[in-house]
Design an enzyme around this catalytic site. Structure first.
Site, PDB file in Angstrom:
ATOM      1  N   LYS A 274      -9.345   8.030   2.570  1.00  0.00           N
ATOM      2  CA  LYS A 274      -9.915   6.682   2.526  1.00  0.00           C
ATOM      3  C   LYS A 274     -11.308   6.612   3.133  1.00  0.00           C
ATOM      4  CE  LYS A 274      -5.418   4.321   2.661  1.00  0.00           C
ATOM      5  NZ  LYS A 274      -4.528   5.496   2.867  1.00  0.00           N
TER       6      LYS A 274
ATOM      7  N   HIS B 271      -2.388   8.207   6.284  1.00  0.00           N
ATOM      8  CA  HIS B 271      -2.625   6.872   5.736  1.00  0.00           C
ATOM      9  C   HIS B 271      -3.982   6.371   6.235  1.00  0.00           C
ATOM     10  CE1 HIS B 271      -1.751   2.990   4.070  1.00  0.00           C
ATOM     11  NE2 HIS B 271      -1.813   2.388   5.255  1.00  0.00           N
TER      12      HIS B 271
ATOM     13  N   HIS C 222      -9.581   1.997   0.611  1.00  0.00           N
ATOM     14  CA  HIS C 222      -8.131   1.834   0.550  1.00  0.00           C
ATOM     15  C   HIS C 222      -7.758   1.262  -0.823  1.00  0.00           C
ATOM     16  CE1 HIS C 222      -4.093   1.198   1.449  1.00  0.00           C
ATOM     17  NE2 HIS C 222      -4.157   0.436   2.525  1.00  0.00           N
TER      18      HIS C 222
ATOM     19  N   PHE D 149       1.795  -3.481   3.963  1.00  0.00           N
ATOM     20  CA  PHE D 149       2.126  -4.789   4.524  1.00  0.00           C
ATOM     21  C   PHE D 149       3.613  -5.065   4.288  1.00  0.00           C
ATOM     22  CE2 PHE D 149      -2.198  -7.250   4.385  1.00  0.00           C
ATOM     23  CZ  PHE D 149      -2.717  -6.357   5.296  1.00  0.00           C
TER      24      PHE D 149
ATOM     25  N   CYS E 139       0.802  -1.223   0.000  1.00  0.00           N
ATOM     26  CA  CYS E 139       0.000   0.000   0.000  1.00  0.00           C
ATOM     27  C   CYS E 139       0.836   1.275   0.000  1.00  0.00           C
ATOM     28  CB  CYS E 139      -0.933  -0.011   1.203  1.00  0.00           C
ATOM     29  SG  CYS E 139      -1.870  -1.545   1.324  1.00  0.00           S
TER      30      CYS E 139
ATOM     31  N   GLU F 236      -0.133   5.703  13.725  1.00  0.00           N
ATOM     32  CA  GLU F 236       0.240   6.857  12.905  1.00  0.00           C
ATOM     33  C   GLU F 236       0.131   8.153  13.707  1.00  0.00           C
ATOM     34  OE1 GLU F 236      -0.719   8.817   8.500  1.00  0.00           O
ATOM     35  OE2 GLU F 236      -2.091   7.330   9.348  1.00  0.00           O
TER      36      GLU F 236
END
Length: 468
Positions: free
Chosen positions: A389, A358, A394, A454, A218, A369
């Site tokens: 998002k 994010h 996402h 990831f 991502c 975050e």
């Protein structure tokens, strides 16, 4: 007679003395290396038009359409693009919604033959890439335009994907299992591999500069921006077309993320499922699309009289080295990455007043975050931070691309889009303004766009209004 190893030891150059660990940086904050901003200026070319990097074009494909302005208008309105999946029958799946692109229009930017062959992933990247070039005044269809005066060997393409051609892959496996090997398409492998987004656009346009695949889940598009900018700074390229693309709304992909227990299951209210920092969040919502920027050296852009949208100040990437899917709970990997981006750009901390986070709507990731940002910014309680998002889901490898477009539009319009579904903010957010529910006017002085993937892949890039 001395051995070769002894000779090597005898000729070693003594290591320079270590700098004091507490030496101050130019910003006055403790740093292991003094005057970070001064050295960063030498790296990122502050003041040198050959090394300063500017954005001259943007292209997007999203659940809100293929037009950058209409896409951002929808975000400013707080319009959710998350709805029931219609691409296939998802009725037996425990998650049945996504930020799916419906009624995709290639706008005659892809031939009918290629539209039949391409995976959706490459349709999205090709359209977003060509529209970014058109926005930059580099339309190959303009016979008298700047495109035909480009040095094609100095134009590169870095458009990455986290997962590649999933529909093509899924179709090939089905064909193999039901119809046999001889009925498999010869286009299966070429249109499944992750490097094809950049390759197809380069082939179509004749760009012979740097071109390779970046796939960091991502965080892919931000990694592409950082790499592309560095190619320009080093003089490898004058222009880089860069970003990310993804088309993951398929049965296999949806099933895989369900198996990971990563997705929200709020089927009755899909538009309320993506709720970053809210106490009721239960996972992310799958989205798809492509976001592409044209980055250019300031010297090259000014020489051709290009429209300069904003400036890319700097960026950084690193790895949490912690867990396959979860970030470090204290946000230390992310904070290190954000600080490195600030150092790369030579940016004063106080200049950053907006974060496009994010913020995937996951239990661990959202608060990690926030913890990271609090470590970096002493003035966090006066900053604005929103989550794209919350409206489009996402977009995985394309997430940083479509969010970079949103970040830059915030700079150029002076308006931040809202974050939806902020019903009960978690305590960790504190006084940070998440722009809940309604758009907010703000003169953005410098903006950071974060993306994490990831594998522990962290990335942060900084954009700002262009100043001579």
């Amino acid at each position: 007679m001395a051995s070769p190893a002894a000779k090597m030891r005898a000729h070693r150059v003594p290591a320079p003395p270590r700098r004091p660990a507490s030496a101050p940086s130019c910003s006055g904050r403790p740093s292991r290396q003094p005057c970070v901003q001064a050295r960063a200026a030498a790296v990122n070319g502050a003041g040198d038009p050959k090394k300063r990097v500017v954005v001259t074009g943007m292209g997007v494909v999203s659940c809100h359409g293929n037009d950058v302005d209409k896409y951002y208008d929808a975000l400013l309105e707080g319009r959710s693009g998350i709805a029931e999946i219609t691409r296939f029958d998802a009725s037996e799946f425990p998650v049945r919604f996504a930020g799916q692109i419906k009624d995709f229009d290639a706008e005659e930017l892809i031939s009918k033959k290629d539209l039949r062959r391409y995976d959706d992933c490459w349709k999205y990247s090709t359209v977003a890439g060509k529209k970014a070039l058109r926005d930059a005044g580099l339309d190959s269809g303009d016979e008298d335009g700047d495109f035909h005066r480009l040095d094609k060997g100095k134009v590169g393409v870095l458009i990455g994907s986290g997962m590649g051609g999933l529909s093509v892959f899924e179709s090939a496996v089905t064909t193999l299992n039901t119809r046999g090997l001889r009925r498999m398409s010869p286009f299966f492998i070429p249109f499944a591999i992750t490097n094809m987004g950049g390759a197809l656009l380069a082939i179509d346009q004749g760009f012979m500069g740097p071109n390779y695949s970046i796939s960091t889940a991502c965080a892919t598009a931000n990694y592409a921006f950082v790499a592309a900018a560095n190619h320009i700074r080093r003089g490898d390229a004058d222009v880089m077309v860069c970003g990310g693309t993804e088309a993951p709304v398929t049965q296999v992909s949806l099933g895989g993320f369900i198996a990971c227990r990563a997705l929200s299951s709020r089927n009755e209210e899909p538009e309320k499922a993506s709720r970053p920092w809210d106490a009721g969040r239960d996972g992310f919502v799958m989205g798809e699309g492509a976001g592409v920027l044209v980055l250019e050296s300031l010297e090259h852009a000014q020489a051709r009289g290009a429209k300069i949208i904003c400036e890319y100040l700097g960026g950084a990437t690193n790895c949490d080295a912690h867990h396959m899917t979860d970030p470090r709970p204290d946000g230390s990997g992310v904070s290190t990455c954000v600080q490195a981006a600030i150092d790369d750009g030579g940016v004063d901390l106080e200049r950053v007043n907006y974060i496009n986070a994010h913020a995937t709507s996951t239990v661990v990731g959202d608060v990690a975050e926030v913890a990271a940002l609090k470590k970096v910014f002493p003035h966090y309680d006066s900053m604005s931070m929103n989550a794209t998002k919350s409206m489009i889901g996402h977009c995985l490898g394309a997430a940083a691309g479509v969010e970079a477009v949103a970040t830059i539009k915030a700079i150029t319009t002076g308006w931040l889009h809202p974050t939806l579904n902020q019903d009960e903010l978690v305590d960790e957010v504190g006084a940070i303004d998440t722009v809940p529910g309604q758009k907010k006017q703000l003169e953005v002085t410098a903006a950071i766009s974060n993306s994490f993937g990831f594998g522990g892949h962290n990335s942060a890039v900084i954009f700002a209004p262009f100043r001579e």
